[in-house]
Design a protein around this motif. Structure first.
Motif, PDB file in Angstrom:
ATOM      1  N   ASN A  16      -8.704   7.122  52.544  1.00 18.89           N
ATOM      2  CA  ASN A  16      -7.393   6.698  52.064  1.00 18.89           C
ATOM      3  C   ASN A  16      -7.460   5.787  50.842  1.00 18.89           C
ATOM      4  OD1 ASN A  16      -5.001   7.651  53.246  1.00 18.89           O
ATOM      5  ND2 ASN A  16      -5.680   6.821  55.211  1.00 18.89           N
ATOM      6  N   LYS A  17      -8.284   4.764  50.942  1.00 18.59           N
ATOM      7  CA  LYS A  17      -8.394   3.793  49.856  1.00 18.59           C
ATOM      8  C   LYS A  17      -8.916   4.446  48.581  1.00 18.59           C
ATOM      9  CE  LYS A  17     -10.589   0.701  52.235  1.00 18.59           C
ATOM     10  NZ  LYS A  17     -11.624  -0.317  52.519  1.00 18.59           N
ATOM     11  N   LYS A  42      -9.238   7.740  47.704  1.00 25.52           N
ATOM     12  CA  LYS A  42      -8.684   8.961  47.125  1.00 25.52           C
ATOM     13  C   LYS A  42      -7.651   8.653  46.056  1.00 25.52           C
ATOM     14  CE  LYS A  42      -5.325  10.063  50.783  1.00 25.52           C
ATOM     15  NZ  LYS A  42      -5.131  10.931  51.961  1.00 25.52           N
ATOM     16  N   LYS A  43      -7.087   7.447  46.107  1.00 25.04           N
ATOM     17  CA  LYS A  43      -6.124   7.056  45.066  1.00 25.04           C
ATOM     18  C   LYS A  43      -6.797   6.896  43.712  1.00 25.04           C
ATOM     19  CE  LYS A  43      -3.420   5.078  48.659  1.00 25.04           C
ATOM     20  NZ  LYS A  43      -3.528   3.976  49.620  1.00 25.04           N
ATOM     21  N   LYS A  44      -7.936   6.226  43.726  1.00 26.47           N
ATOM     22  CA  LYS A  44      -8.612   5.992  42.446  1.00 26.47           C
ATOM     23  C   LYS A  44      -9.439   7.193  41.987  1.00 26.47           C
ATOM     24  CE  LYS A  44     -12.021   3.254  45.006  1.00 26.47           C
ATOM     25  NZ  LYS A  44     -12.983   2.164  45.027  1.00 26.47           N
ATOM     26  N   ILE A  70      -9.203  10.369  40.767  1.00 23.65           N
ATOM     27  CA  ILE A  70      -8.314  11.379  40.188  1.00 23.65           C
ATOM     28  C   ILE A  70      -9.055  12.155  39.114  1.00 23.65           C
ATOM     29  CG2 ILE A  70      -5.999  11.797  39.258  1.00 23.65           C
ATOM     30  CD1 ILE A  70      -5.735   8.560  39.915  1.00 23.65           C
TER      31      ILE A  70
END
Lengths: 148, 148
Positions: free
Chosen positions: A140-141, A143-145, A147
């Motif tokens: 979760n943490k 996968k945001k960064k 890209i």
DNA sequence: CTTAGTGCAAAGCTTTTGCACTGCA
DNA sequence: TGCAGTGCAAAAGCTTTGCACTAAG
């Protein structure tokens, strides 16, 4: 559970030493985590600076043989250990999801592959006694960064 | 395939060296096998004693990054490499069966877990990009002598 | 020519081992 | 008390790295 452990040691003709209890308790206090020998050593050292790294290695090997601790090796080649959590005396089957970014390892339970063992056994002629599944991805943490 | 490899190297701005070709060809001649860096080195050395172990390490890392070779780490912690066999340009998904006695590693194909990825993704919040499955047991040869 | 790639040896890690000492049974 | 277990340091893998040299482009 401490008493159980002492019994297990005795029943195998092994001595109950403080070092063994300390290592098992340390892993027990970190259930669900996947620690390297070095990490275990660092944690143990805080309260018991007299315990040496060699003892940590010898003890986790022993705990693995006693099926109290499981060795986990990921593609990164790093060896980690985790407490085996038993339900009704039997260890439940669980597998790992590994974050390719931060290295976080989580466990999840799954018995979907039990029946697969038979099929693969027939196909290959192997007598299969165990299996392990690992999923690799981004938590979760991370996968945001992540890209790209 | 040799030409393909040269193109891949060039397209990544890497030089086509004899060492790289030799290592790839060696792995190519041992398709389906799972070799340690040392084993690769020994094979290469027979025909090219001038190639050093460090080059083997550097080259297999490179080949992994180029997705031509796959790193396989079993519970024994030993790192092995195998040629990636591609079908229609896409690497097929395959997993491993490991003999706990002789250490023999065989591969088998299976895509049964593709759909599982979605389910586990939802359950855990991980964005899953890959998975690996290993079965441990006793191969045809060893299961006969393994009676206990 | 330029500089990525190589070979060699040294260094760096992780894990194991030898040996004298300690402490459990 | 006797011997398994421990601590320490040394050794033993395995892998990476620094550096001078080689060769690809």
């Amino acid at each position: 559970m401490n008493e159980d452990f002492k019994e297990i040691l005795k029943s195998h003709g092994l001595k109950v030493t403080n070092q063994r209890i300390v290592v098992l308790e340390t892993l027990s206090r970190h259930k669900g985590e996947h620690l390297t020998p070095e990490e275990i050593y660092e944690i143990v050292k805080k309260e018991h600076p007299e315990i040496g790294l060699a003892t940590i290695y010898r003890t986790i090997q022993l705990l693995c043989q006693l099926d109290l601790v499981e060795k986990v090796v990921l593609v990164d080649g790093i060896v980690r250990y985790e407490m085996v959590e038993k339900q009704k005396g039997k260890a439940h089957h669980h597998h790992h999801i590994v974050c390719l970014d931060c290295g976080n390892v989580e466990s999840f339970e799954d018995d979907l592959l039990e029946n697969l063992e038979d099929a693969i056994s027939k196909k290959t002629g192997f007598e299969i006694v165990n299996h392990e599944v690992k999923f690799y991805g981004y938590c979760n943490k991370c996968k945001k960064k992540h890209i790209n």
